[in-house]
Design an enzyme around this catalytic site. Structure first.
Site, short mmCIF file in Angstrom:
data_model
loop_
_atom_site.label_atom_id
_atom_site.label_comp_id
_atom_site.label_asym_id
_atom_site.label_seq_id
_atom_site.Cartn_x
_atom_site.Cartn_y
_atom_site.Cartn_z
N ALA A 49 0.86 -1.19 0.00
CA ALA A 49 0.00 0.00 0.00
C ALA A 49 0.89 1.24 0.00
CB ALA A 49 -0.92 0.01 1.21
N GLU A 50 0.48 2.26 -0.75
CA GLU A 50 1.31 3.45 -0.93
C GLU A 50 1.71 4.11 0.38
OE1 GLU A 50 -1.39 2.47 -2.70
OE2 GLU A 50 -1.92 4.12 -4.02
N ASN A 51 0.88 3.97 1.40
CA ASN A 51 1.20 4.61 2.67
C ASN A 51 2.23 3.81 3.47
OD1 ASN A 51 -0.92 2.72 2.91
ND2 ASN A 51 -1.53 3.54 4.88
#
Lengths: 212, 219, 219, 212
Positions: A49-51
């Site tokens: 996930a990008e975060n």
């Protein structure tokens, strides 16, 4: 012959079939996020996930939510055993540096040359919602798109050329729709799979680009 | 099941091709995967480009590789003139590219992060910039640098699990995490094996996604 | 003795000037230093540029800051048209710069790392590249991006010691470490206080050298 | 009047006097490394080493050497309480990103315009030893040089212009020699301090650049 288009879960499940063990995969928001639900837990696929979450696991039980752990769609998730965390610049280094085996995104349109449009419906749209899509689209080893085959108004989404502003050029490798699975090849869209009852003619009638 | 552990050095070194660029972790004597370099010597790949902080001291694994004539080119931040690398270079038997140490680290990070070029003031006002592209940014002369990717990275870790998640001990971290992300094939020797889940997620320094093979080489 | 702890929110916010660029950590509702934003509202600085992943949802601290007319410019990766930021932008009352999320993170890292510019394929083939400098590198069209430094970073941490060493909890890490290194004045709220030496050196994510002030704000 | 030039420890000790608590400081190899020995332990100065050590402490007792912990001179050190580790790219991000309050380097020559030459004695030198000096020189908030005032052959090292290849232009802020402390100002070298018995005339006689 009659056919029943796949629903959102059906598209996600069909896509999930094709993801082998060991891949690192980023799932965009919307239908792509559902894909994870259809990968059997014993098949070790690592979701990014990008975060900064590496190894996103399924949603937690409602009485076991960790308020500090969300995915890129900002919904609460768990961390799979073996997962880890990185900061945002390292997370996008993963995406942009070619380390994702696969990224699955939604789209407004995909063109037969692999162009994708998924962030704005017109150049004049006042406020754009880019997020991380441009970074993911250019960086992943493979970009697959999951989407409805046509718009709600029955306009085709598989285009000769995109009519909406591009997210990236020439990057889509495969499209999963509610009607079919299509590869993007140097010769354009090639149909790999159709839902029961679908014919090439009927599919072509719902597609602007020429199908092979 | 993902399991990046290999059982033998030969398995670890399978497929390292002649002409490869090898990123070699370590600084001083710390964090250098010497057993992997010995494995590379045994494996036999030739015509290599080695990327390492320095040209190798007497008795180092780099020096052994050099002495066997297996290295065509060395990319590093310094070479001692009296070392074997220094002598080979002066005899015209070794290409040497000298790169400022921070630029070297940043070029590898760029390779791993998909950055296709960057500007830095480091070296812009020096001989190292001769004939190269510069531009002034914010009143500072800056040099354009390109990524430095590897075909293979040889990495020393302290702990590893079967996904290839790594930790490093103290200053043995140095170049290792950056090189792990910059190579197509990252081969790790770990001093300790951890069960999956044993390494706390917040403390993993190199996520296993950057790692291809792990060999257990106890201290 | 180095002691970066401040006792009050007023001390934490001292000297934040009108016109400052504020880097605001967090993603979704996680890792956002909302109490510090409330402190900034109280402190009174105006004409701010806010750098954050998104334009803020209804009820968010960003929205409160916007509603008070304190923000001149927003740099973010997306704005919901129906949000206050979206409406202010459409009325011409707010500048908005949309930056791809990875480019945004990388531009802040560049600011912290002394990289004066970098090339990336992200966005190069899109509307966002119109009128901007591109070049082809390795067969890919790339866009030249510049650093994005902050005057102030507002950071949420899980643990902090008096040197300002920080850890983060789970996905609350997100933009916080990058922003901490990209700002001239990094102000941290920590959920927990650690004695110096209590955080294992290998597990510190943000070394205290990037931190100026720490305020203890328990959960 | 007679004078006794400082020895290497003397130069280092003089430099150490001027480093205040709280600074982040990188010390180059050679005399600069000695500076740490003269900062009292209760004055919290954080020493940074290029190999990713933040908070370098003094040398360990001979029976307590940690083989995994060295400084940039590759000698065994300890980690100060509160210290931490970063990787090489992050370590140089610290150096190049302006986070060092001070870097202390040795040099062959320093010029009155702040140029420093410390990596090669001629452009034709076949093998150059750059290391991290160029990164450190351009990145630190302040660059101080510690060196002998003249070469072994009594050639001046404080120059109108450097004769050796440059490490960086216009970056040196202060020079500590075995004879004096000099600031580099827009008007050139300004003498701040001299050893007992030294006169401005005697110092000028050992310096190519004009002293003020």
């Amino acid at each position: 012959m009659a056919f029943t288009p796949l629903d959102r879960n059906g598209i996600a499940a069909r896509c999930a079939q094709d993801i082998p063990e060991g891949w690192l995969v980023n799932l965009g928001i919307g239908i792509p996020t559902l894909v994870a639900d259809f990968v059997p837990p014993d098949r070790e696929v690592i979701f990014h996930a990008e975060n900064g979450v590496i190894g996103v696991g399924p949603a937690p039980a409602t009485d076991a939510v960790n308020p500090f752990l969300i995915n890129a769609s900002t919904t609460h998730v768990t961390l799979r055993t073996g997962g880890s965390y990185v900061h945002h610049a390292d997370s996008f280094a993963i995406a942009r540096g070619g380390h994702l085996d696969l990224c699955v995104l939604g789209a407004f349109e995909v063109a037969e040359n692999g162009d994708i449009a998924n962030w704005a419906r017109s150049a004049d749209e006042p406020v754009k919602q880019v997020g991380g899509a441009m970074d993911l689209a250019i960086g992943a080893q493979r970009l697959w798109v999951v989407m409805e085959h046509t718009t709600k108004d029955s306009e085709p989404r598989l285009r000769r050329r995109c009519t909406y502003p591009l997210t990236a050029k020439g990057v889509v490798k495969r499209v999963y729709t509610n009607l079919a699975v299509l590869d993007v090849t140097p010769d354009g869209f090639v149909v790999r799979d159709m839902i029961p009852g679908m014919t090439l003619e009927a599919l072509q009638a719902r597609t602007e680009a020429k199908l092979a | 099941m993902i399991d990046k552990f290999v059982r033998t050095m030969a398995d670890a070194m399978t497929g390292v091709a002649d002409g490869s660029t090898i990123l070699l972790g370590g600084f001083g004597d710390v964090g250098i995967p010497t057993p992997l370099l010995d494995g590379l010597i045994e494996q036999g790949a030739r015509n290599l480009t080695i990327v390492a902080v320095a040209g190798g001291r007497d008795g180092s694994a780099i020096e052994r590789l050099l002495s066997l004539g297996r290295v065509r080119r060395l990319i590093c931040s310094f070479v001692r003139p009296a070392s074997l690398a220094g002598r080979l270079f002066q005899r015209g038997e070794l290409d040497v590219e000298i790169v400022p140490q921070g630029t070297m680290a940043e070029r590898m990070r760029a390779a791993g992060a998909g950055i296709t070029g960057f500007y830095t003031p480091t070296g812009a006002d020096t001989l190292l910039a001769e004939g190269r592209e510069t531009r002034e940014i914010g009143g500072k002369l800056c040099l354009l640098e390109y990524p430095l990717p590897g075909d293979v990275a040889l990495i020393e870790a302290w702990q590893a699990d079967r996904w290839g998640n790594l930790t490093y001990r103290d200053s043995a971290r140095n170049f290792n995490p950056v090189m792990a992300m910059a190579a197509k094939l990252t081969i790790v020797m770990t001093r300790n094996v951890a069960a999956l889940g044993e390494l706390a997620p917040e403390t993993i320094v190199t996520p296993g996604i950057f790692v291809n093979r792990v060999l257990h080489v106890p201290l």
